[in-house]
Design a protein around this motif. Structure first.
Motif, PDB file in Angstrom:
ATOM      1  N   ASP A   1       0.832  -1.210   0.000  1.00  9.91           N
ATOM      2  CA  ASP A   1       0.000   0.000   0.000  1.00  9.91           C
ATOM      3  C   ASP A   1       0.862   1.253   0.000  1.00  9.91           C
ATOM      4  O   ASP A   1       0.567   2.235  -0.688  1.00  9.91           O
ATOM      5  CB  ASP A   1      -0.925   0.009   1.223  1.00  9.91           C
ATOM      6  CG  ASP A   1      -2.093  -0.958   1.076  1.00  9.91           C
ATOM      7  OD1 ASP A   1      -2.329  -1.432  -0.055  1.00  9.91           O
ATOM      8  OD2 ASP A   1      -2.757  -1.230   2.087  1.00  9.91           O
TER       9      ASP A   1
ATOM     10  N   HIS B   1       0.826   4.144  -2.628  1.00  8.07           N
ATOM     11  CA  HIS B   1       0.600   5.537  -2.220  1.00  8.07           C
ATOM     12  C   HIS B   1       1.693   6.447  -2.775  1.00  8.07           C
ATOM     13  O   HIS B   1       1.421   7.559  -3.234  1.00  8.07           O
ATOM     14  CB  HIS B   1       0.577   5.645  -0.690  1.00  8.07           C
ATOM     15  CG  HIS B   1      -0.559   4.900  -0.057  1.00  8.07           C
ATOM     16  ND1 HIS B   1      -0.610   4.629   1.298  1.00  8.07           N
ATOM     17  CD2 HIS B   1      -1.682   4.363  -0.594  1.00  8.07           C
ATOM     18  CE1 HIS B   1      -1.724   3.967   1.566  1.00  8.07           C
ATOM     19  NE2 HIS B   1      -2.378   3.787   0.433  1.00  8.07           N
TER      20      HIS B   1
ATOM     21  N   SER C   1      -9.167  -6.438   6.215  1.00 10.77           N
ATOM     22  CA  SER C   1      -8.460  -5.606   5.235  1.00 10.77           C
ATOM     23  C   SER C   1      -9.068  -5.762   3.843  1.00 10.77           C
ATOM     24  O   SER C   1      -9.094  -4.809   3.053  1.00 10.77           O
ATOM     25  CB  SER C   1      -6.961  -5.954   5.212  1.00 10.77           C
ATOM     26  OG  SER C   1      -6.718  -7.196   4.578  1.00 10.77           O
TER      27      SER C   1
ATOM     28  N   ALA D   1     -12.128  -3.638   3.859  1.00 18.99           N
ATOM     29  CA  ALA D   1     -11.744  -2.222   3.767  1.00 18.99           C
ATOM     30  C   ALA D   1     -11.410  -1.857   2.323  1.00 18.99           C
ATOM     31  O   ALA D   1     -11.756  -0.774   1.846  1.00 18.99           O
ATOM     32  CB  ALA D   1     -10.549  -1.938   4.679  1.00 18.99           C
ATOM     33  N   ASP D   2     -10.745  -2.771   1.609  1.00 17.22           N
ATOM     34  CA  ASP D   2     -10.434  -2.543   0.195  1.00 17.22           C
ATOM     35  C   ASP D   2     -11.708  -2.457  -0.643  1.00 17.22           C
ATOM     36  O   ASP D   2     -11.818  -1.639  -1.566  1.00 17.22           O
ATOM     37  CB  ASP D   2      -9.542  -3.666  -0.358  1.00 17.22           C
ATOM     38  CG  ASP D   2      -8.085  -3.503   0.038  1.00 17.22           C
ATOM     39  OD1 ASP D   2      -7.719  -2.397   0.473  1.00 17.22           O
ATOM     40  OD2 ASP D   2      -7.325  -4.471  -0.076  1.00 17.22           O
ATOM     41  N   GLU D   3     -12.683  -3.312  -0.330  1.00 15.64           N
ATOM     42  CA  GLU D   3     -13.948  -3.285  -1.074  1.00 15.64           C
ATOM     43  C   GLU D   3     -14.648  -1.928  -0.890  1.00 15.64           C
ATOM     44  O   GLU D   3     -15.205  -1.370  -1.841  1.00 15.64           O
ATOM     45  CB  GLU D   3     -14.864  -4.421  -0.599  1.00 15.64           C
ATOM     46  CG  GLU D   3     -14.347  -5.811  -0.861  1.00 15.64           C
ATOM     47  CD  GLU D   3     -14.342  -6.177  -2.349  1.00 15.64           C
ATOM     48  OE1 GLU D   3     -14.763  -5.353  -3.168  1.00 15.64           O
ATOM     49  OE2 GLU D   3     -13.903  -7.290  -2.681  1.00 15.64           O
TER      50      GLU D   3
ATOM     51  N   LYS E   1     -13.191   0.835  -0.304  1.00 14.96           N
ATOM     52  CA  LYS E   1     -12.411   1.803  -1.086  1.00 14.96           C
ATOM     53  C   LYS E   1     -12.772   1.719  -2.561  1.00 14.96           C
ATOM     54  O   LYS E   1     -12.905   2.753  -3.235  1.00 14.96           O
ATOM     55  CB  LYS E   1     -10.919   1.522  -0.881  1.00 14.96           C
ATOM     56  CG  LYS E   1      -9.992   2.447  -1.653  1.00 14.96           C
ATOM     57  CD  LYS E   1      -8.550   2.051  -1.433  1.00 14.96           C
ATOM     58  CE  LYS E   1      -8.263   0.687  -2.023  1.00 14.96           C
ATOM     59  NZ  LYS E   1      -6.873   0.254  -1.810  1.00 14.96           N
ATOM     60  N   HIS E   2     -12.961   0.496  -3.069  1.00  8.16           N
ATOM     61  CA  HIS E   2     -13.342   0.334  -4.473  1.00  8.16           C
ATOM     62  C   HIS E   2     -14.692   1.002  -4.752  1.00  8.16           C
ATOM     63  O   HIS E   2     -14.870   1.662  -5.778  1.00  8.16           O
ATOM     64  CB  HIS E   2     -13.429  -1.162  -4.829  1.00  8.16           C
ATOM     65  CG  HIS E   2     -12.132  -1.887  -4.645  1.00  8.16           C
ATOM     66  ND1 HIS E   2     -12.046  -3.264  -4.587  1.00  8.16           N
ATOM     67  CD2 HIS E   2     -10.860  -1.425  -4.504  1.00  8.16           C
ATOM     68  CE1 HIS E   2     -10.789  -3.614  -4.418  1.00  8.16           C
ATOM     69  NE2 HIS E   2     -10.050  -2.523  -4.353  1.00  8.16           N
TER      70      HIS E   2
ATOM     71  N   LEU F   1     -15.947   3.498  -3.170  1.00  3.27           N
ATOM     72  CA  LEU F   1     -15.727   4.952  -3.137  1.00  3.27           C
ATOM     73  C   LEU F   1     -15.148   5.449  -4.456  1.00  3.27           C
ATOM     74  O   LEU F   1     -15.625   6.442  -5.031  1.00  3.27           O
ATOM     75  CB  LEU F   1     -14.782   5.309  -1.979  1.00  3.27           C
ATOM     76  CG  LEU F   1     -14.346   6.770  -1.879  1.00  3.27           C
ATOM     77  CD1 LEU F   1     -15.523   7.652  -1.490  1.00  3.27           C
ATOM     78  CD2 LEU F   1     -13.229   6.926  -0.862  1.00  3.27           C
ATOM     79  N   ILE F   2     -14.137   4.746  -4.975  1.00  3.87           N
ATOM     80  CA  ILE F   2     -13.478   5.162  -6.220  1.00  3.87           C
ATOM     81  C   ILE F   2     -14.464   5.162  -7.390  1.00  3.87           C
ATOM     82  O   ILE F   2     -14.581   6.148  -8.125  1.00  3.87           O
ATOM     83  CB  ILE F   2     -12.282   4.224  -6.533  1.00  3.87           C
ATOM     84  CG1 ILE F   2     -11.155   4.446  -5.509  1.00  3.87           C
ATOM     85  CG2 ILE F   2     -11.758   4.465  -7.956  1.00  3.87           C
ATOM     86  CD1 ILE F   2     -10.045   3.419  -5.598  1.00  3.87           C
TER      87      ILE F   2
END
Length: 230
Positions: free
Chosen positions: A141, A145, A204, A207-209, A211-212, A214-215
């Motif tokens: 990550d 970043h 985790s 949390a990634d899902e 984020k996806h 959101l994107i």
């Protein structure tokens, strides 16, 4: 102000704060008491300055390495720029805003690159496979970043604006695909698992899902706005 943040906010010992700042522990004590310093009352009332100093102090508290004098001079310059600007003024000159953004981004880039190195080293040292996976994930990550920050720096330097966005209909299909992957949740699996570190790994993924979602959601919103304008 940095000495105060290191000791009072981030919990460092006076000797450790002194080492990081290349000053004596006695000097740190005097700074904490307000004995050895120019009057900072006006600065402390300035929320932007407090936020900047706290962010910088957090970074060096995490690194725990001695700071270079040039770093402190850069910070002092940023503070001087802030207190020389009327507090109610929100619209910055474009060149000033660019310089400020680039300063923040370059510092963040260095921090992300350092974090990637630290967590890769921790992954190598880890004896538990699951812990090793967690540390590798954090390192990965941080590398990602750093790539994003590097691209942002290039965009700011070139004054780039929005490029071509995906078709809104295509984005809606992608949202549906992402929602389909969520249909197989992990709640029951987590209840059955006896390994708490594995549960963190699964958290985790969730949390990634998020984020996806959101994107894709933000992209769809921008694409819809762009389509209305055109």
């Amino acid at each position: 102000m940095v000495a105060n943040e290191l000791v009072k906010t981030y919990g460092l010992k006076k000797a450790e704060a002194a080492r990081i700042l290349s000053i004596t522990p006695q000097a740190v004590t005097q700074y904490l008491k307000g004995v050895r310093a120019f009057s900072k009352k006006g600065l402390m009332l300035e929320s932007r300055v407090k936020e900047l100093v706290r962010e910088y102090s957090g970074k060096i508290a995490f690194r725990k390495k001695q700071v270079a004098e040039t770093e402190l001079l850069d910070l002092a310059y940023e503070v001087l720029m802030m207190i020389g600007r009327p507090s109610g003024q929100q619209n910055l000159m474009s060149e000033e805003a660019k310089a400020r953004a680039l300063w923040i981004l370059r510092n963040r880039l260095a921090a992300e690159q350092e974090a990637a190195e630290i967590f890769l080293s921790e992954a190598i040292r880890a004896k538990d496979d699951m812990v090793r996976l967690l540390f590798r994930q954090i390192a990965s990550d941080s590398i990602r970043h750093a790539d994003i920050v590097q691209a942002t720096i290039a965009a700011v330097e070139k004054d780039l604006t929005n490029g071509s966005l995906p078709d809104p209909e295509r984005l809606r299909l992608l949202q549906q695909q992402e929602e389909k992957s969520h249909s197989h949740g992990f709640e029951e699996v987590k209840r059955l698992l006896r390994n708490d570190v594995l549960k963190i790994l699964i958290d985790s993924i969730e949390a990634d899902e998020a984020k996806h979602d959101l994107i894709i959601g933000k992209l769809a919103e921008l694409a819809g706005q762009s389509q209305k304008v055109s």
